[in-house]
Structures are given as structure tokens and as C-alpha cells.
Write a protein that holds these residues in place. Structure first.
Motif, PDB file in Angstrom:
ATOM      1  N   LEU B  57       5.132   4.165  32.205  1.00 51.47           N
ATOM      2  CA  LEU B  57       5.044   3.285  30.862  1.00 51.47           C
ATOM      3  C   LEU B  57       4.906   1.937  31.115  1.00 51.47           C
ATOM      4  O   LEU B  57       4.980   1.027  30.088  1.00 51.47           O
ATOM      5  CB  LEU B  57       6.192   3.609  29.953  1.00 51.47           C
ATOM      6  N   SER B  58       4.851   1.639  32.398  1.00 51.25           N
ATOM      7  CA  SER B  58       4.897  -0.054  32.623  1.00 51.25           C
ATOM      8  C   SER B  58       3.654  -0.807  31.805  1.00 51.25           C
ATOM      9  O   SER B  58       3.839  -1.688  31.388  1.00 51.25           O
ATOM     10  CB  SER B  58       4.578  -0.251  34.045  1.00 51.25           C
ATOM     11  N   ASN B  59       2.526   0.023  31.844  1.00 56.35           N
ATOM     12  CA  ASN B  59       1.376  -0.678  30.854  1.00 56.35           C
ATOM     13  C   ASN B  59       1.639  -1.004  29.438  1.00 56.35           C
ATOM     14  O   ASN B  59       1.448  -2.046  28.865  1.00 56.35           O
ATOM     15  CB  ASN B  59       0.204   0.231  30.892  1.00 56.35           C
ATOM     16  N   TYR B  60       2.592   0.000  29.060  1.00 55.44           N
ATOM     17  CA  TYR B  60       2.857  -0.234  27.581  1.00 55.44           C
ATOM     18  C   TYR B  60       3.705  -1.123  27.636  1.00 55.44           C
ATOM     19  O   TYR B  60       3.909  -2.133  26.587  1.00 55.44           O
ATOM     20  CB  TYR B  60       3.440   1.338  27.081  1.00 55.44           C
ATOM     21  N   ILE B  61       4.858  -1.446  28.338  1.00 53.76           N
ATOM     22  CA  ILE B  61       5.782  -2.296  28.399  1.00 53.76           C
ATOM     23  C   ILE B  61       5.135  -3.888  28.466  1.00 53.76           C
ATOM     24  O   ILE B  61       5.394  -4.643  27.669  1.00 53.76           O
ATOM     25  CB  ILE B  61       6.872  -1.981  29.464  1.00 53.76           C
ATOM     26  N   GLU B  62       3.962  -3.914  29.376  1.00 56.34           N
ATOM     27  CA  GLU B  62       3.416  -4.990  29.509  1.00 56.34           C
ATOM     28  C   GLU B  62       2.699  -5.439  28.359  1.00 56.34           C
ATOM     29  O   GLU B  62       2.747  -6.452  27.860  1.00 56.34           O
ATOM     30  CB  GLU B  62       2.542  -4.870  30.597  1.00 56.34           C
ATOM     31  N   VAL B  63       1.983  -4.499  27.878  1.00 52.40           N
ATOM     32  CA  VAL B  63       1.238  -4.636  26.480  1.00 52.40           C
ATOM     33  C   VAL B  63       2.321  -5.009  25.255  1.00 52.40           C
ATOM     34  O   VAL B  63       2.149  -6.306  24.610  1.00 52.40           O
ATOM     35  CB  VAL B  63       0.445  -3.561  25.902  1.00 52.40           C
ATOM     36  N   LEU B  64       3.348  -4.578  25.252  1.00 51.45           N
ATOM     37  CA  LEU B  64       4.431  -4.692  24.030  1.00 51.45           C
ATOM     38  C   LEU B  64       5.056  -6.338  24.216  1.00 51.45           C
ATOM     39  O   LEU B  64       5.578  -6.649  23.324  1.00 51.45           O
ATOM     40  CB  LEU B  64       5.295  -3.431  23.987  1.00 51.45           C
ATOM     41  N   GLU B  65       5.233  -6.434  25.572  1.00 50.77           N
ATOM     42  CA  GLU B  65       5.771  -7.798  26.133  1.00 50.77           C
ATOM     43  C   GLU B  65       4.852  -8.824  25.577  1.00 50.77           C
ATOM     44  O   GLU B  65       5.230 -10.347  25.632  1.00 50.77           O
ATOM     45  CB  GLU B  65       6.403  -7.700  27.428  1.00 50.77           C
ATOM     46  N   GLY B  66       3.524  -8.690  25.712  1.00 56.68           N
ATOM     47  CA  GLY B  66       2.805  -9.665  25.298  1.00 56.68           C
ATOM     48  C   GLY B  66       2.578 -10.011  23.876  1.00 56.68           C
ATOM     49  O   GLY B  66       3.664  -9.762  22.994  1.00 56.68           O
ATOM     50  N   SER B  67       1.361 -10.268  23.189  1.00 52.54           N
ATOM     51  CA  SER B  67       1.124 -10.641  21.759  1.00 52.54           C
ATOM     52  C   SER B  67       1.077  -9.498  21.040  1.00 52.54           C
ATOM     53  O   SER B  67       0.545  -9.737  19.839  1.00 52.54           O
ATOM     54  CB  SER B  67       0.183 -11.550  21.856  1.00 52.54           C
ATOM     55  N   PHE B  68       0.953  -8.222  21.475  1.00 52.07           N
ATOM     56  CA  PHE B  68       0.479  -7.255  20.781  1.00 52.07           C
ATOM     57  C   PHE B  68       1.114  -7.090  19.280  1.00 52.07           C
ATOM     58  O   PHE B  68       0.166  -6.797  18.581  1.00 52.07           O
ATOM     59  CB  PHE B  68       0.862  -5.743  21.573  1.00 52.07           C
ATOM     60  N   LEU B  69       2.398  -7.277  19.416  1.00 46.86           N
ATOM     61  CA  LEU B  69       3.074  -7.062  18.025  1.00 46.86           C
ATOM     62  C   LEU B  69       2.621  -7.970  17.093  1.00 46.86           C
ATOM     63  O   LEU B  69       2.479  -8.071  15.733  1.00 46.86           O
ATOM     64  CB  LEU B  69       4.709  -7.027  18.225  1.00 46.86           C
ATOM     65  N   ILE B  70       2.186  -9.447  17.445  1.00 49.55           N
ATOM     66  CA  ILE B  70       1.584 -10.286  16.582  1.00 49.55           C
ATOM     67  C   ILE B  70       0.196  -9.791  16.105  1.00 49.55           C
ATOM     68  O   ILE B  70       0.083  -9.813  14.855  1.00 49.55           O
ATOM     69  CB  ILE B  70       1.502 -11.612  17.104  1.00 49.55           C
ATOM     70  N   TYR B  71      -0.640  -9.312  16.915  1.00 48.66           N
ATOM     71  CA  TYR B  71      -1.744  -8.669  16.522  1.00 48.66           C
ATOM     72  C   TYR B  71      -1.626  -7.707  15.527  1.00 48.66           C
ATOM     73  O   TYR B  71      -2.200  -7.682  14.507  1.00 48.66           O
ATOM     74  CB  TYR B  71      -2.675  -8.269  17.640  1.00 48.66           C
TER      75      TYR B  71
END
Lengths: 265, 278
Positions: B57-71
Motif C-alpha cells: 500500500l506504499s503508493n497509496y500512502i505516498e499519494v495520501l500524504e501528498g496533496s490528494f485530499l486537497i484535490y
């Protein structure tokens, strides 16, 4: 004060005149039936009285007031449609209360009137249901109930029984007759192409005829004489009915009345 | 006899075609989902269709730690606002075009429908210039305006056709009950257009959720950008993090899938039955 008077009323759709020079007087509390073959304009005439259809020419008076430009809701008329036209997204109660709500009637008053009408029509257990959960006869009762709660001066029925089966039709017919007895002061106009229905219900039958304008040929003065059927009228009546038609020599009819129904055009 | 055989063929053919279509639509998504669980090395070494080595799940973690939630937040706000405005405007227009007869109403309808023919991207430069001059560049409103505009023609078309089906007698009964044109629309036509409105909402919701070009041109800061641009974060000039992009795609599609699963029942729940004889 529920007399309806039509004076020289005409209806035109674009250039096509569908109703010519109609003169009609429906007395207080009279049960009047518009009888005629389909396409003769009887529904149009009813809708003009309701205010759904505009009156092109002439004057329409209900209870002594000229109604030509009065919006339908303020004409003190209530209409029962052929296909009931119940609001499918509302319960039976809401259907019956809708008009009163629009008129800003107090809530307690609405409740009392709806419950009263429901009791009269024996639809009390159905008040919470949606129209699609009802049978044809029940829907018809709700449609009549919706008309009753408005306490109108004039009831308008547009072929209300034509979607019911034969047995139910006879039953509902007698209920409509009872309704007339219960509201003796209200006038009723009833559109049908069923001669039996007309004979059973009417105080007065207005015969409408499809086809070219006969008034121009001078037939109207003869048609207007009550209980006299001029030769020009005979084919209409015969076409209307599969029943054998009595013919009397002119002037003889007055002595041998058949029922309380009179003919008038 | 022959008739019976034809019947049998269709009994086999329809499920087969159905399964085929299911494969066409779901295989890419399954591929995307699997890909998102791989590491970057895996994608280069292993064959294209190989299953992921582990549940990573490391990709998901990476994505969620980025700006994904703001988007995601921006997308939710822009799309839900747009869809509400679209439903309101298009249903009003549809009621007027379906039932109120006025001069040029038919020509007006034709003109609105003609809007569907205009290629979207032709309007990109003018819309960009207008947005700038109105001071709406890089704001949610700057996106909502064009989104509503591009969705209106098809929505008006769908709802007009839908409202033409509403029995005329219902409108007349409402008039007798004392409703003016607006009340007829609000109390009768709008509630009865439920299935049509869901169609419009879902169709436009999906389209706008995935809309990329306008969002790309009309916004510039992370604070304002919508989900389709999240993919852009993992796309460099010389390299791209494919598994991370796939994780973004999976996460972006998830809300739509959930909403659709819930909303589908509502569409089926047609309310028209029983209004007339039946």
C-alpha cells in the motif's frame, strides 16, 4: 348562485373554429350532460368553463360573474379528469389537500374537510397511500374527493367513468348521482359519449354534433325548441345510439314525454 | 420451431455479450488497481499483466500524504455545486421549453441543442481570457461557471424530453388547484422528474469529475486544483511514477463508484407509474 351562462361562445384553434356560437344556460344546481361523439368539442367546451382552455369569443358567466379572464382556481370550479390526474408523488391525503394548501386554508380546516370527504367516499383507510397503490375505482373516488374538498360551485366531470369496468361504472354512476343529491346547490357538468350514462344522470342533456356548422343553415332555431327533434338532428341521435330511436311527428312529442330528460341544443 | 431456436440463440448470445462488455469495462480497472499495488521496480521488471508480488500500500500512502485530499476537497466542492446549479437551471429551462408555449420557443430549444455540437476545446481560449478578465482565474467559481455552461445543453435536452412525458392533465389539475407556472414547475414537474434529474446528475457528475482540460487551464495553485490534476503531480518531464498514478486513478474513481452504487436504485425507482390509469 351557481348558474352558468354561455353567450355566443366560440372556440378557435388558430384558424380552425371548433365551437360555433354556443348559447347555453345551466341553472342553479342543475346536472347537465354534454353528449356527443368523440371529436365534437364537448371536452373543449368543458375545459373552457374550467378555464384551462381560453374562450376565443363570447361571454362565460358563472354565478352572475363574467369568468372569461378569471384564472381557473378562482372560478369556484372543480374538475374530475378522465384519467384521474392524481399527483403520483403525493399521498391520497396530500392529493386532496393540495388545492386547499395553495389557497392558504388553515391546517385544521384542511384536515376536517379532507377527512369529511374521505368518510363520505369511504376512502379513509387509503389516505396514506400513493395513487399507484390504488385500484381504478379507488383512484376515481380520490379524484372526486379532491373535487369535493374545494366546495366548488360547479363540478366538472370529463368522461370520469370511461376507464372503469362495466360493473364499477354502474356503481360509480350511482355515486355521482348521490353526490348530486348531497350537494344540491352545486351545478354539475358531465361530459360523456355514453347515452345510457347521460340518460341516467342528467337533468338536462346538451347534444353536440361533430361536423360542419349547422347553425348557418338556419337549423338552430328549430334545434333550440325543446323536446322537438328536427329532421337535421335525427341522424346525429341515431348515430350516437345503438338503441332504437323513437320518432314522433313534429308537435306530438310534448304529449308523450319519455323520462325527465329534455333535448336542447 | 424456427422461432424457438432463435429464442435459444438469444438466450446464449445476450449473456455472452454481457460478459464480454463486462470484461471490456472492468478489466482496465482491475489492471489499474493491481498496478497501483506494485512497486516501481516491479512494473519495470515483471511482465505487464503479472499480479503484484505483495499487498503493497506504499503508493497509496505516498499519494495520501501528498496533496490528494486537497484535490479531493476541491473536486467535491466544485462538482457538487456545479451539479446542483445544472439541475436547477436545466430543469427550469426544460419546463419552460416543454410546456410554456412562447414565441420562438422551438427555435430557442434548437439553439440550445446546437450547443452540444460545439467542440468543447474550441471555447478554451475565449473562456480562459474571459475568466482572467473577470478576475475569476484560479478560483472555484472560475471552474463552476464553464462547467455549468458546458453541461446545460445535454441536460436541458434530457429533461425537456422527460418533462414532455408528464401527463398534461397533471399540469391542468395543478392549475385548477391554484398553481401558477412556477408552482407547477416546483411542486409537480420537479418532483416528477426525479429519474431524469438523477440521470442528469450522474451523467454530468461523472463527466465533470473526470474533466481535465478546463481545470488545467483555469487553475494554477494546488489549493484550487481538482482531482484529475492529481495525476499530474506524479508525472515528471523525464519520468513518471506509474504505480502512484494508478493509485491516484483508483482513489479518484472510488467516490464515483460508491455514489453510483447508491444512486442507481433511485433511478430505477421511477415515480411515474400510477399517475394515469394502469
Amino acid at each position: 348562485m351557481t348558474q352558468i351562462i354561455l353567450e355566443n361562445v366560440e372556440k378557435r384553434f388558430a384558424k380552425l373554429t371548433v365551437l360555433h356560437d354556443i348559447n347555453l344556460n345551466i341553472e342553479d344546481g342543475q346536472f347537465c350532460v354534454f353528449l356527443g361523439p368523440s371529436g365534437c368539442g364537448k371536452s373543449t367546451l368543458l375545459r373552457m368553463i374550467a378555464g384551462i382552455e381560453e374562450t376565443t369569443e363570447g361571454a362565460l358567466t358563472i354565478g352572475g360573474e363574467i369568468m372569461n379572464d378569471v384564472p381557473p382556481a378562482e372560478r369556484r370550479v372543480a374538475m374530475v379528469f378522465q384519467n384521474y390526474a392524481l399527483y403520483p408523488h403525493m399521498s391520497v391525503y396530500e392529493n386532496m389537500a393540495f388545492g386547499l394548501k395553495q389557497a392558504k386554508t388553515p391546517k385544521a380546516d384542511i384536515e376536517r374537510r379532507v377527512n369529511e370527504a374521505a368518510r363520505m367516499l369511504q376512502i379513509e383507510p387509503l389516505l396514506d397511500r400513493r395513487p399507484k397503490q390504488l385500484s381504478g375505482g379507488q383512484r376515481q373516488r380520490v379524484a372526486i374527493g379532491r373535487a369535493i374538498v374545494r366546495q366548488p360551485a360547479v363540478f366538472l366531470f370529463d368522461e370520469p367513468l370511461s376507464n372503469l369496468d362495466a360493473a364499477l361504472r354502474v356503481h360509480m354512476r350511482s355515486e355521482i348521482a348521490n353526490l348530486h343529491n348531497d350537494y344540491p346547490e352545486a351545478s354539475m357538468i358531465y361530459v360523456t359519449h355514453d347515452q345510457t350514462e347521460a340518460m341516467a344522470l342528467a337533468d338536462k342533456i346538451v347534444l353536440l354534433r361533430a361536423g360542419p356548422d349547422v347553425t348557418k343553415k338556419g337549423a338552430l332555431p328549430r334545434l333550440a325548441r325543446p323536446r322537438t327533434l328536427p329532421p337535421s338532428c335525427k341522424p346525429v341521435c341515431c348515430r350516437l345510439s345503438r338503441l332504437p330511436f323513437n320518432e314522433f311527428p313534429e308537435g306530438d312529442v310534448g304529449k308523450r314525454r319519455c323520462g325527465r330528460s329534455g333535448y336542447q341544443a | 420451431m424456427r422461432k424457438k431456436q432463435g429464442f435459444k440463440v438469444s438466450r446464449v448470445a445476450i449473456p455472452v455479450l454481457g460478459l464480454f462488455w463486462l470484461a471490456v469495462t472492468t478489466l482496465p480497472f482491475i489492471f489499474v488497481a493491481f498496478m497501483s499495488l506494485k512497486t516501481q521496480q516491479e512494473t519495470f521488471i515483471k511482465p505487464f499483466w503479472a499480479l503484484p508480488e505483495s499487498f503493497n500500500l506504499s503508493n497509496y500512502i505516498e499519494v495520501l500524504e501528498g496533496s490528494f485530499l486537497i484535490y479531493l476537497r476541491n473536486s467535491l466542492f466544485v462538482i457538487s455545486t456545479s451539479v446542483v446549479i445544472i439541475m436547477l437551471f436545466s430543469s427550469m429551462a426544460a419546463y419552460a421549453l416543454a410546456r410554456l408555449k412562447f414565441k420562438f420557443s422551438d427555435s430557442l430549444f434548437a439553439l440550445i441543442i446546437a450547443g452540444m455540437i460545439v467542440p468543447l476545446h474550441v471555447t478554451l481560449v475565449p473562456v480562459y481570457l474571459m475568466t482572467r478578465s473577470m478576475g475569476l482565474y484560479d478560483t472555484p467559481a472560475g471552474l463552476i461557471g464553464p462547467y455549468v455552461a458546458i453541461s446545460l445543453p445535454i441536460s436541458v435536452f434530457i429533461l425537456t424530453e422527460f418533462m414532455r412525458q408528464v401527463p398534461k392533465e397533471l399540469e391542468e389539475a395543478a392549475k385548477l388547484d391554484g398553481c401558477g407556472p412556477f408552482k407547477v414547475y416546483w411542486k409537480i414537474f420537479l418532483p416528477l422528474s426525479g429519474p431524469g434529474l438523477s440521470t442528469v446528475a450522474i451523467y454530468n457528475g461523472i463527466m465533470l469529475w473526470n474533466e481535465f482540460v478546463f481545470a488545467y487551464v483555469l487553475t494554477s495553485s494546488t489549493d484550487r486544483r481538482t482531482l484529475p490534476l492529481a495525476v499530474w503531480d506524479f508525472q515528471g518531464q523525464y519520468a513518471s511514477n506509474v504505480p502512484a498514478i494508478m493509485a491516484v486513478v483508483t482513489l479518484s474513481a472510488l467516490p464515483l463508484i460508491i455514489v453510483y452504487a447508491i444512486g442507481q436504485e433511485k433511478i430505477v425507482n421511477g415515480m411515474m407509474a400510477g399517475s394515469l390509469k394502469g
